[in-house]
Motif scaffolding. Sequence first.
Motif, PDB file in Angstrom:
ATOM      1  N   LYS A  56       0.852  -1.192   0.000  1.00 54.86           N
ATOM      2  CA  LYS A  56       0.000   0.000   0.000  1.00 54.86           C
ATOM      3  C   LYS A  56       0.886   1.238   0.000  1.00 54.86           C
ATOM      4  CE  LYS A  56      -4.257  -1.704   0.749  1.00 54.86           C
ATOM      5  NZ  LYS A  56      -5.412  -1.372  -0.049  1.00 54.86           N
ATOM      6  N   GLN A  57       0.361   2.346  -0.528  1.00 56.91           N
ATOM      7  CA  GLN A  57       1.123   3.597  -0.593  1.00 56.91           C
ATOM      8  C   GLN A  57       1.109   4.314   0.762  1.00 56.91           C
ATOM      9  OE1 GLN A  57       0.580   6.187  -3.929  1.00 56.91           O
ATOM     10  NE2 GLN A  57       0.443   4.503  -5.384  1.00 56.91           N
ATOM     11  N   ILE A  58       1.888   3.768   1.664  1.00 60.22           N
ATOM     12  CA  ILE A  58       2.024   4.314   3.019  1.00 60.22           C
ATOM     13  C   ILE A  58       3.508   4.347   3.351  1.00 60.22           C
ATOM     14  CG2 ILE A  58       1.465   4.012   5.471  1.00 60.22           C
ATOM     15  CD1 ILE A  58      -0.771   2.009   4.448  1.00 60.22           C
ATOM     16  N   ALA A  59       3.993   5.510   3.770  1.00 58.80           N
ATOM     17  CA  ALA A  59       5.379   5.621   4.216  1.00 58.80           C
ATOM     18  C   ALA A  59       5.448   6.659   5.325  1.00 58.80           C
ATOM     19  CB  ALA A  59       6.295   6.008   3.060  1.00 58.80           C
ATOM     20  N   ILE A  60       6.473   6.549   6.129  1.00 55.44           N
ATOM     21  CA  ILE A  60       6.712   7.531   7.183  1.00 55.44           C
ATOM     22  C   ILE A  60       8.171   7.954   7.125  1.00 55.44           C
ATOM     23  CG2 ILE A  60       4.870   6.761   8.726  1.00 55.44           C
ATOM     24  CD1 ILE A  60       7.058   5.218  10.311  1.00 55.44           C
ATOM     25  N   VAL A  61       8.420   9.190   7.552  1.00 53.90           N
ATOM     26  CA  VAL A  61       9.773   9.722   7.629  1.00 53.90           C
ATOM     27  C   VAL A  61       9.877  10.544   8.909  1.00 53.90           C
ATOM     28  CG1 VAL A  61      11.433  11.337   6.588  1.00 53.90           C
ATOM     29  CG2 VAL A  61      10.116   9.795   5.123  1.00 53.90           C
ATOM     30  N   ASP A  62      10.971  10.356   9.635  1.00 54.07           N
ATOM     31  CA  ASP A  62      11.291  11.190  10.790  1.00 54.07           C
ATOM     32  C   ASP A  62      12.807  11.226  10.893  1.00 54.07           C
ATOM     33  OD1 ASP A  62      11.714  12.484  13.193  1.00 54.07           O
ATOM     34  OD2 ASP A  62      10.150  11.390  14.262  1.00 54.07           O
ATOM     35  N   ILE A  63      13.393  12.347  10.468  1.00 55.91           N
ATOM     36  CA  ILE A  63      14.853  12.451  10.459  1.00 55.91           C
ATOM     37  C   ILE A  63      15.386  13.013  11.781  1.00 55.91           C
ATOM     38  CG2 ILE A  63      14.975  12.615   7.953  1.00 55.91           C
ATOM     39  CD1 ILE A  63      15.593  15.666   8.357  1.00 55.91           C
ATOM     40  N   GLY A  64      14.500  13.194  12.762  1.00 56.72           N
ATOM     41  CA  GLY A  64      14.939  13.653  14.069  1.00 56.72           C
ATOM     42  C   GLY A  64      15.104  15.149  14.193  1.00 56.72           C
ATOM     43  N   ASP A  65      14.433  15.904  13.312  1.00 54.79           N
ATOM     44  CA  ASP A  65      14.507  17.361  13.408  1.00 54.79           C
ATOM     45  C   ASP A  65      13.135  17.907  13.796  1.00 54.79           C
ATOM     46  OD1 ASP A  65      12.967  17.249  11.106  1.00 54.79           O
ATOM     47  OD2 ASP A  65      14.356  18.380   9.852  1.00 54.79           O
ATOM     48  N   GLU A  66      12.960  19.216  13.645  1.00 53.03           N
ATOM     49  CA  GLU A  66      11.702  19.860  14.047  1.00 53.03           C
ATOM     50  C   GLU A  66      10.515  19.426  13.196  1.00 53.03           C
ATOM     51  OE1 GLU A  66      13.561  22.250  10.901  1.00 53.03           O
ATOM     52  OE2 GLU A  66      14.361  21.556  12.806  1.00 53.03           O
ATOM     53  N   ILE A  70       6.490  12.531   9.622  1.00 50.76           N
ATOM     54  CA  ILE A  70       5.771  12.904   8.406  1.00 50.76           C
ATOM     55  C   ILE A  70       5.102  11.645   7.868  1.00 50.76           C
ATOM     56  CG2 ILE A  70       5.975  13.785   6.052  1.00 50.76           C
ATOM     57  CD1 ILE A  70       8.440  15.365   7.029  1.00 50.76           C
ATOM     58  N   GLU A  71       3.776  11.697   7.762  1.00 47.87           N
ATOM     59  CA  GLU A  71       3.004  10.579   7.228  1.00 47.87           C
ATOM     60  C   GLU A  71       2.777  10.814   5.747  1.00 47.87           C
ATOM     61  OE1 GLU A  71      -0.597  10.501   9.548  1.00 47.87           O
ATOM     62  OE2 GLU A  71       0.498  10.158  11.402  1.00 47.87           O
ATOM     63  N   LEU A  72       3.189   9.855   4.943  1.00 44.46           N
ATOM     64  CA  LEU A  72       3.072   9.970   3.491  1.00 44.46           C
ATOM     65  C   LEU A  72       2.132   8.886   2.989  1.00 44.46           C
ATOM     66  CD1 LEU A  72       6.895  10.328   2.909  1.00 44.46           C
ATOM     67  CD2 LEU A  72       5.229  12.149   2.541  1.00 44.46           C
ATOM     68  N   ILE A  73       0.880   9.238   2.805  1.00 45.05           N
ATOM     69  CA  ILE A  73      -0.093   8.297   2.270  1.00 45.05           C
ATOM     70  C   ILE A  73      -0.500   8.801   0.889  1.00 45.05           C
ATOM     71  CG2 ILE A  73      -2.337   7.197   2.625  1.00 45.05           C
ATOM     72  CD1 ILE A  73      -1.864   7.685   5.657  1.00 45.05           C
ATOM     73  N   ASN A  74      -0.382   7.934  -0.109  1.00 39.85           N
ATOM     74  CA  ASN A  74      -0.640   8.287  -1.511  1.00 39.85           C
ATOM     75  C   ASN A  74       0.158   9.527  -1.929  1.00 39.85           C
ATOM     76  OD1 ASN A  74      -2.552   6.167  -1.508  1.00 39.85           O
ATOM     77  ND2 ASN A  74      -4.173   7.552  -0.857  1.00 39.85           N
ATOM     78  N   ASN A 112      -2.673  12.390   5.290  1.00 41.37           N
ATOM     79  CA  ASN A 112      -2.299  11.867   6.595  1.00 41.37           C
ATOM     80  C   ASN A 112      -3.211  10.681   6.934  1.00 41.37           C
ATOM     81  OD1 ASN A 112      -4.745  12.883   7.590  1.00 41.37           O
ATOM     82  ND2 ASN A 112      -3.799  14.632   8.604  1.00 41.37           N
ATOM     83  N   ARG A 113      -3.075  10.140   8.126  1.00 38.19           N
ATOM     84  CA  ARG A 113      -3.826   8.931   8.507  1.00 38.19           C
ATOM     85  C   ARG A 113      -5.335   9.146   8.534  1.00 38.19           C
ATOM     86  NH1 ARG A 113      -1.488   7.497  14.218  1.00 38.19           N
ATOM     87  NH2 ARG A 113       0.355   8.453  13.318  1.00 38.19           N
ATOM     88  N   ARG A 114      -5.779  10.394   8.549  1.00 32.78           N
ATOM     89  CA  ARG A 114      -7.227  10.685   8.533  1.00 32.78           C
ATOM     90  C   ARG A 114      -7.734  10.962   7.125  1.00 32.78           C
ATOM     91  NH1 ARG A 114      -4.800  12.998  12.609  1.00 32.78           N
ATOM     92  NH2 ARG A 114      -5.299  12.348  14.720  1.00 32.78           N
ATOM     93  N   GLY A 115      -6.826  10.943   6.157  1.00 29.00           N
ATOM     94  CA  GLY A 115      -7.216  11.182   4.773  1.00 29.00           C
ATOM     95  C   GLY A 115      -7.112  12.632   4.352  1.00 29.00           C
ATOM     96  N   LYS A 116      -6.694  13.508   5.281  1.00 32.32           N
ATOM     97  CA  LYS A 116      -6.573  14.930   4.961  1.00 32.32           C
ATOM     98  C   LYS A 116      -5.399  15.148   4.016  1.00 32.32           C
ATOM     99  CE  LYS A 116      -6.171  19.462   7.224  1.00 32.32           C
ATOM    100  NZ  LYS A 116      -5.467  20.100   6.154  1.00 32.32           N
ATOM    101  N   ILE A 117      -5.682  15.841   2.915  1.00 33.40           N
ATOM    102  CA  ILE A 117      -4.643  16.147   1.922  1.00 33.40           C
ATOM    103  C   ILE A 117      -3.845  17.362   2.392  1.00 33.40           C
ATOM    104  CG2 ILE A 117      -4.225  16.927  -0.442  1.00 33.40           C
ATOM    105  CD1 ILE A 117      -6.763  15.345  -1.238  1.00 33.40           C
ATOM    106  N   TYR A 118      -2.543  17.282   2.255  1.00 30.32           N
ATOM    107  CA  TYR A 118      -1.687  18.422   2.588  1.00 30.32           C
ATOM    108  C   TYR A 118      -0.531  18.485   1.606  1.00 30.32           C
ATOM    109  CZ  TYR A 118       1.527  15.121   4.847  1.00 30.32           C
ATOM    110  OH  TYR A 118       2.406  14.101   5.091  1.00 30.32           O
ATOM    111  N   VAL A 119       0.047  19.666   1.503  1.00 25.36           N
ATOM    112  CA  VAL A 119       1.180  19.901   0.605  1.00 25.36           C
ATOM    113  C   VAL A 119       2.306  20.487   1.448  1.00 25.36           C
ATOM    114  CG1 VAL A 119       1.996  21.211  -1.397  1.00 25.36           C
ATOM    115  CG2 VAL A 119      -0.333  20.280  -1.382  1.00 25.36           C
ATOM    116  N   PHE A 120       3.517  20.018   1.223  1.00 26.61           N
ATOM    117  CA  PHE A 120       4.657  20.550   1.968  1.00 26.61           C
ATOM    118  C   PHE A 120       5.897  20.525   1.095  1.00 26.61           C
ATOM    119  CE2 PHE A 120       4.917  16.054   2.485  1.00 26.61           C
ATOM    120  CZ  PHE A 120       6.268  15.758   2.585  1.00 26.61           C
ATOM    121  N   GLU A 121       6.908  21.253   1.544  1.00 28.58           N
ATOM    122  CA  GLU A 121       8.182  21.325   0.837  1.00 28.58           C
ATOM    123  C   GLU A 121       9.264  20.731   1.724  1.00 28.58           C
ATOM    124  OE1 GLU A 121       8.500  25.548   0.279  1.00 28.58           O
ATOM    125  OE2 GLU A 121       7.361  25.476  -1.572  1.00 28.58           O
TER     126      GLU A 121
END
Length: 157
Positions: A56-66, A70-74, A112-121
């Motif tokens: 499934k298109q689910i990934a997470i990233v946490d590089i230990g910064d502020e 980060i939840e990456l779904i689809n 995110n896990r609730r299905g809310k779409i967001y955009v980030f850089e």
Amino acid sequence: MSLLPIVKYPNEILEVECEKVTTFDRKLSKLIKDMYDTMLEADGVGLAAPQVGIAKQIAIVDIGDESGLIELINPVILEQKGEQVGPEGCLSFPDLFGEVTRYDYIKVRAQNRRGKIYVFEARDFLARAIQHEIDHLHGILFTSKVNRFYEEGEIEG
């Protein structure tokens, strides 16, 4: 805390195109929590669902910064520019590291896990980690992008 077994190469699931997530429920939230616990226990900075046996298109990233978790779904990369070259490893390839060229800047749309779409850089190492995990969701392994592999002891970290 539930730890999931990390799938190692050459398991076939690591090279499949993952399905989009359409159901955002407690089961998904639990999977993300378990993936996070697993990633931390393995001393990783990212983990994709195929690495725990789920296509499934689910990934997470946490590089230990502020940025934190980060939840990456689809996820979809909307923009990319610049170039960076640096070391990468992968929890599915223990003790294997290589030099990989990636974009230095990316703009991503995800849910995110609730299905809310967001955009980030993202830039620098965070951009690298996100690109690595998004590749996993399309069956692309970092080994296919390595400029050169590092010898044992050549990289610290």
